[in-house]
Structures are given as structure tokens and as C-alpha cells.
Scaffold this motif. Structure first.
Motif, PDB file in Angstrom:
ATOM      1  N   GLY A  70      70.636  79.590 158.423  1.00  0.00           N
ATOM      2  CA  GLY A  70      70.488  78.797 159.641  1.00  0.00           C
ATOM      3  C   GLY A  70      70.766  79.616 160.892  1.00  0.00           C
ATOM      4  N   LEU A  74      72.982  70.886 159.928  1.00  0.00           N
ATOM      5  CA  LEU A  74      72.757  72.315 159.726  1.00  0.00           C
ATOM      6  C   LEU A  74      74.027  73.045 159.310  1.00  0.00           C
ATOM      7  CD1 LEU A  74      70.286  72.948 162.658  1.00  0.00           C
ATOM      8  CD2 LEU A  74      69.866  73.619 160.290  1.00  0.00           C
ATOM      9  N   VAL A  80      73.179  74.447 155.403  1.00  0.00           N
ATOM     10  CA  VAL A  80      72.619  75.769 155.114  1.00  0.00           C
ATOM     11  C   VAL A  80      73.616  76.574 154.279  1.00  0.00           C
ATOM     12  CG1 VAL A  80      71.233  75.742 157.223  1.00  0.00           C
ATOM     13  CG2 VAL A  80      73.486  76.827 157.256  1.00  0.00           C
ATOM     14  N   TRP A 132      75.204  81.190 157.868  1.00  0.00           N
ATOM     15  CA  TRP A 132      75.055  80.953 159.310  1.00  0.00           C
ATOM     16  C   TRP A 132      74.870  82.305 159.987  1.00  0.00           C
ATOM     17  CZ3 TRP A 132      74.027  76.424 161.301  1.00  0.00           C
ATOM     18  CH2 TRP A 132      74.026  76.285 162.692  1.00  0.00           C
TER      19      TRP A 132
END
Length: 723
Positions: free
Chosen positions: A378, A459, A463, A466
Motif C-alpha cells: 500500500g 488500507l 495491506v 506499507w
């Protein structure tokens, strides 16, 4: 903590996506700050603006162009109760603010966040003109006249609102420079009581804290002097000083700088990470060239996130089962998180898969869990060029091979807005959409539109990695990676902002490079480091599966990330730091300066005026440096003649100052030993604790600075005389 009141001013507050009066990190940080204050029962009052149409909603068309629209904010839909502020007779509280020679009126809404009240001003009042009713429609307007009007409303109007409500803060906290006009209004109020300007400035300064959030020039508001004269022409004289003196608080390079005003009128200034503190000192050094950057009085309080807001509900339930029953109340204590290591790997992994599936479903991404969900990376934040969203595509063929491996697929998910006035930022979005349509990246790159808190939660919870690739050191702190870490998402980031402090080699990955100062070379080296991490570490580790298809080593990193980062990078720790480092000492200082009819403030003001008036006569003469090689560590002796004129020798600090060869400095204090004639003194000092390389003498100089036990720091007057 009940005996002190803090007024916390910010141009934006991100409490929840249902109240969209925030644009990004600054506002969400402010929202998390007041939530933590409520959790900790800290007596804080928030002050901001209610933007009737909020920050823009984003639509991205098929060609990648960003479109903006501004729907009315629906107060009824807010998760937090929002009510019009009324007086004892039930009438709306209306405050008046001077704007360019006219009167503008504002009402206020109160938002209750636990024990904390947030007041939000709005000019949609019948007695205003149509144009003035629209002044508070949108956040961060491009037009300078609307921007300065909003900042006058926030600073001056917010101060008047607190006065109208009978709230008398002991500490005034300015969250970024947008609200710094509050210092002028507070001086005006004291002037109306007959307090002289310089004394009033000291009273305000003693009780004010300022947090700066960015080294990016666009983040520091500046207004032309002509604009200041238009808006403050009838205001200067009310402060009890002439125009030039008032403007001197913020004048820099021919314009009026709001950050400079905030620094001039605060006794405590802080950055939002240790590295950002250093970067800010370097930046402010340009304003104070006579003071070495290491000595610029800027502290740091590293940002954190509000655990209760950002933790996935499924993970919270998992933690409730395995952690101590009061873990959420002790979020800033490492011991409370230690039991995360004992959670069965399959339970933590499956909970993450549920969060991942929820994210995929919410965004409508055509990725089927039955096919084996790929590694998802993400990248979500404001699209500003320094954040380098396209860095990962620097070598398109190589990243296409990395993403497109059918045995180890990887997906990139992007989200974020670019300010309507930021053309280059919007070009980044357009390019990512184009890449997502490229055959090489089909079904491997996605762009999620209209990024806000609701999508941010999905998010940072869903995910696997990051990604953060800012141009170092432009990321002051960054908090999205902290939200991800709380949820077991692993960070892969440039060593900038908070990640310099958080990364321990076992809780994520660092994009490391050695280039400093050349953006092109920096990008090349950062890209190569990122690709190597993806190819050799991140992807192989994710796909290294054990029993029941669980990547045991990956889950161990998830646990290490949570245990090492969650207790530190949360707002309970952050607000406690603010309480201990900023609020308590500032409250005590403010009370002392205001006591006995402002006796201390008056004395300090007079002292500063005397020093400034006579400082030009201060000179360093005849510096003599000797080294006693007979002593064990090489005793260094310093002697200097100091011309002080009418200034007393006890009102200055004399030091030998030199470089330590590692971007730091050493100091040796010199004491007065002889008066040669009126105003001319000999100072001497010695030390063995100085680097002993052959060039240490080359960088030595002697410095004289004015001091006072009443100063908040050693360089409060921003004056120094060097040999």
C-alpha cells in the motif's frame, strides 16, 4: 492533571470521515491528539474552523484526471455530536472579527469528544454579506485573501470565542502556524488593559507552545506586507506598538511569515520527530545565523496515533483475548503488548487475512481469495512531489517483472488526493492511472479514489506492506506507517521522519541510501535499495509458507513490529510527552509572568530592550588559545578580552565553541577573571574534554550571548557576538 487548561488551536481536525473538515496528516494528528487528551482526562479545549463544504471530494476519471467537488457537510451524519453554541439565554454565541476594515461575524459549533470540547467557527451568519458567509466554506483555499481571512478568524476569532465563553487557558498550543494570529489578539487584549506592548508580548510568549510540522516551504504560510497592511492597518495601533514593531514579529525576506510569528511569540517550539527537530533547527538557523543550528531552541515530540481509532476491530478482539484486560488503557507501556508474541501465529495471520479480504471487497478489487491472495503493498498519502509516489516505477521493466511473477505475484494499491492547486501532484495521479492500464501492470497496480479516513483504515489494516518513499529529510514524521504497524502491517520506508526512530532491523525494512543533496542520485540509490529488498527479502519471506500455509517468519516480523512500535508511536505516549515537556513547564512559566501585575514580564521586557539597545557595542577581542601537552588528555586553555560596554558581565555567557568533527559542537564556558577598564573584561576557561585531532583549533571561536534566569532558553534573544 485537572489543574491546568490547554487551548489547542489547529486549522483542521480529523475526528472521523463523517466530519470531513481535514485534508490529511495534520488534521488527523490533531483529531488523534484531542481524543488522547480525552482518554487521559487532560483538560484541553480544541479550537478550529467548521468548513461548511469541508475538503474536496475526489473523482478520478478514466484518463487519470482528478476532479473536485464540495458537497455540504451533513452535521446529522457526524459520528460525534455537533451542536450550535448558545449563551445562557439560548441565543447563538456570535463573535466579531475585523477583516479589511469591515466586521465579520461568526457562530460556533461544539463537538464533544469524550471530556474534551472542540469549538469550530463558521461565518455562515445572516448579518454577514454573501461573500463573507462563504469564507469558511472550504479548507485551504487557493485565494490568498480567503486564506488570510480564515487564519484571522481562527487566531483572532478563536481567541475571542474562548473569552466570550469564559475560558481562560493557561497554555496556548498552536498546531502549525495557521493559527498564529492568536498571539496578536492576546497582545491586543492585554494592551486594552493598559499593559505595554513589550510586557504583553512576554506574557503571551511565556504561556504559548508552537508545534511545526513540515520542512516543506509550501507548508509555511506567508503573506505580503501589502496584504498585512490591508488586513491589519486598523489593528496595529491597538497592540500598543507601531506598525514596524508588530510586523517585525513575522517579517522575513520581504514577506510576513506565519511560522516566524509563531516562533517569535512562543516559549516552547517543537518538531514532530527527532530528525524533524534537527531539520527544523537547520531551517531556523537561516533566521538566526549567529547561532549554530545545534543551539537553536527547538525540541521534538514524535507523533503518534490514536490506538482506538486505527486498530482493526478483529485485531482488537484478538488482543482482548490474549493481552492483559487493561491493555488498551496502558497502550504506552511495552509490557502491555508483550503478550502479542504469544498469540498463535495462525490466529494473527488469519485475522490479518480477514482485514485484507474486507479491504479487497470494500474497494472492489478483482482479486479472489480463492486464488491465493497476493502480497499487497500500500502507498496512500497526499500526492505531493516530495513523497515520490512514482519512485517504485523508476525502472519499469524491472518492477514489471517483480510484480508479474506468476508464482509470487505482488499488487500495488495507491490512494491519495492532490491539492486542487497542485498541478504536479495531480500529474502523479494521472501517471499512476496510466500505469495501471499499461499491459505490463494490468491487475497489478490500482488507484483508489477519494482517499479519506474510512479508506485509510481499510488500507492500513488490510495491506501486507506499507511503502513510504519521501525525499529525505522532507517527511517531518508521517503517521500512516504507525497505523499500519499497529495492525501488523510491515513498513518498508526511507529512513526519514518517525521511521528513523522506530526501525530496529527486525520490525520491517529500511530503504537505505548514502546520497545526500542530489535528488536524482538519491532517487537512483533509493530505487535500487527498494528493488533489492523486494526481490531478496520481502517477497521471498512472504511466500515462504509453513504448516497450514502460514508464513511463520513473516508473522514473527508482524509480532515484532506490533510489540516494538505500538507502545511508542501512539498518542497516549505523545500527549503525555506534551504534558510533561511542554504543558506543565509552560503553565508554570505563564503563571509566573502574569503574577503580581505582570512583574516578571515587565522586568524581562525592560531587560531585553536594554540588551538590544546596547548589544552593538559588544565585541570579542584578543582571543588566545593554548594547549598544555603535559596534561594527560591535553588541557585546552582559552583567554579572551570582551568589550561589553554598559552591559554587566553577569548578564552574558562567554564560551569557546568548536566543531567536534561529527556535525556537533563542543563548548567551554569562560569566567570573568579581570576588569581591565570600564566595560572591558578578561574571561578565561579550560577543558580536557575536547577532541584532540590536529585541526581542532581551526574551528574554535569565542561567543558572547545575553542570558537571564527568566529566559525560556539560552538563546531567547537570538543575539550572539563572535570573535
Amino acid at each position: 492533571m485537572q489543574n491546568s487548561r490547554i487551548a489547542y488551536f489547529s486549522a483542521e481536525f480529523g475526528l472521523d470521515e463523517s466530519l470531513p473538515i481535514y485534508s490529511g496528516g495534520l488534521g488527523i494528528l490533531a483529531g488523534d491528539h484531542i481524543k488522547a487528551a480525552a482518554d487521559l482526562n487532560i483538560p484541553l479545549t480544541g479550537v478550529g474552523i467548521f468548513y461548511g463544504k469541508g475538503y474536496f471530494q475526489q473523482h478520478i476519471d478514466e484518463g487519470g484526471s482528478q476532479h473536485h467537488w464540495y458537497p455540504e457537510v451533513d452535521l446529522e451524519a457526524s459520528v460525534y455530536p455537533v451542536e450550535l453554541v448558545r449563551d445562557d439565554n439560548g441565543h447563538p454565541v456570535i463573535i466579531e472579527v475585523p477583516l479589511e476594515g469591515r466586521r465579520v461575524y461568526a457562530k460556533a459549533f461544539a463537538v464533544q469528544v469524550g471530556s474534551v470540547t472542540l469549538y469550530l467557527l463558521n461565518t455562515d451568519v445572516e448579518s454577514n454579506s454573501d461573500a463573507d458567509r462563504r469564507l469558511t466554506d472550504t479548507l485551504y483555499p487557493g485565494a490568498q485573501d480567503i486564506r488570510i481571512s480564515q487564519e484571522i478568524l481562527l487566531g483572532i476569532g478563536g481567541t475571542r470565542l474562548l473569552t466570550a465563553l469564559g475560558i481562560q487557558p493557561e497554555v496556548w498550543h498552536m498546531n502549525e502556524g495557521h493559527c498564529a494570529f492568536l498571539t496578536l489578539e492576546r497582545i491586543r487584549m492585554l494592551s486594552a488593559e493598559g499593559v505595554p506592548f513589550e510586557t504583553a508580548l512576554e506574557v503571551v510568549k511565556a504561556s504559548t507552545v508552537f508545534t511545526t510540522h513540515t520542512p516543506v516551504p509550501a507548508g509555511h504560510d506567508v503573506f505580503s506586507i501589502e496584504m498585512m497592511d490591508r488586513y491589519f492597518g486598523d489593528f496595529y495601533w491597538q497592540l500598543g506598538a507601531d506598525r514596524e514593531r508588530v510586523l517585525s514579529l513575522g517579517s522575513m525576506n520581504g514577506v510576513f511569515n506565519m511560522t516566524r510569528l509563531a516562533v517569535s511569540a512562543s516559549s516552547k517550539v517543537n518538531g514532530v520527530s527527532k530528525l524533524h527537530g534537527e531539520v527544523t533547527r537547520e531551517m531556523f538557523h537561516r533566521w538566526m545565523p549567529y547561532i549554530p543550528a545545534k543551539d537553536i531552541p527547538v525540541d521534538s515530540v514524535t507523533n503518534g496515533i490514536h490506538t482506538g481509532t486505527w486498530l482493526a476491530s478483529g485485531l482488537k478482539e484478538l488482543f482482548d483475548r490474549h493481552l492483559p484486560s487493561d491493555w488498551s488503557l496502558k497502550a504506552a507501556e511495552p509490557e502491555a503488548w508483550a503478550a502479542v508474541r504469544e498469540i498463535p501465529s495462525i490466529e494473527l495471520w488469519e485475522e490479518h487475512q480477514r482485514a485484507k479480504g474486507k479491504m479487497l471487497q470494500a474497494f472492489g478489487l478483482p482479486i479472489s481469495p480463492s486464488d491465493g491472495v497476493p502480497l499487497i503493498i500500500g502507498f496512500a498519502r497526499r500526492f505531493a512531489t516530495y513523497k515520490r509516489a512514482l519512485l517504485i516505477f523508476d525502472d519499469p521493466e524491472r518492477i514489471a517483472r517483480i510484480l508479474g511473477n506468476p508464482n509470487r505475484p505482488v499488487v500495488l494499491v495507491f490512494a491519495g488526493k492532490a491539492h486542487p492547486s497542485d498541478g504536479p501532484g495531480q500529474d502523479l495521479i494521472r501517471k499512476i492511472v496510466e500505469l495501471s492500464e499499461d499491459e505490463r501492470f494490468k491487475n497489478r497496480v490500482y488507484m483508489i479514489e477519494n482517499y479519506a479516513m474510512d479508506k485509510a483504515k481499510l488500507l492500513v489494516q488490510g495491506v501486507d506492506v506499507w511503502l513510504n518513499t519521501p525525499l529525505k529529510p522532507m517527511e517531518a514524521s508521517g503517521t500512516s506507517g504507525q497505523k499500519a504497524a499497529l495492525n501488523g502491517v510491515l513498513n518498508c520506508s526511507v529512513l526519514d521522519g518517525w521511521w528513523v526512530e522506530g526501525y530496529n532491523g527486525r520490525n520491517g525494512w529500511a530503504i537505505e541510501s548514502t546520497i545526500d543533496g542530489d535528488p536524482w542520485l538519491q532517487a537512483k540509490q533509493d530505487t535500487e535499495s527498494l528493488y533489492r529488498l523486494l526481490e531478496e527479502e520481502i517477497i521471498p519471506l512472504y511466500y515462504k509458507r509453513g504448516d497450514r500455509n502460514v508464513p511463520e517468519e513473516w508473522v514473527s516480523l508482524m509480532k515484532e513490529s506490533i510489540c516494538s512500535l505500538a507502545p511508542v508511536y501512539n498518542t497516549h505516549r505523545m500527549v503525555t510527552d506534551y504534558w510533561n515537556k511542554m504543558y506543565v513547564p509552560t503553565s508554570a512559566r505563564g503563571k509566573r509572568y502574569a503574577a503580581d501585575n505582570y512583574e516578571v514580564a515587565s522586568r524581562v521586557a525592560a531587560y531585553k530592550q536594554f540588551i538590544r539597545s546596547n548589544w552593538s557595542a559588544v565585541q570579542v577581542r584578543n582571543v588566545n588559545i593554548q594547549e598544555d601537552n603535559g596534561s594527560r588528555n591535553g588541557l585546552k586553555k582559552f583567554r579572551a578580552e570582551i568589550q561589553l560596554g554598559t552591559i554587566w558581565r553577569g548578564d552574558v555567557r562567554v564560551e569557546a565553541v568548536g566543531s567536534d568533527g561529527h556535525r556537533g559542537i563542543w563548548k567551554v564556558k569562560l569566567e570573568p577573571v579581570q576588569q581591565q577598564e570600564k566595560g572591558l573584561y578578561v574571561f578565561e576557561g579550560a577543558s580536557e574534554d575536547i577532541p584532540t585531532d590536529n585541526i581542532w583549533k581551526a574551528d574554535v571561536n569565542v561567543r558572547v550571548t545575553p542570558i537571564s534566569p527568566d529566559f525560556a532558553n539560552e538563546f531567547e534573544l537570538e543575539l550572539a557576538a563572535w570573535g
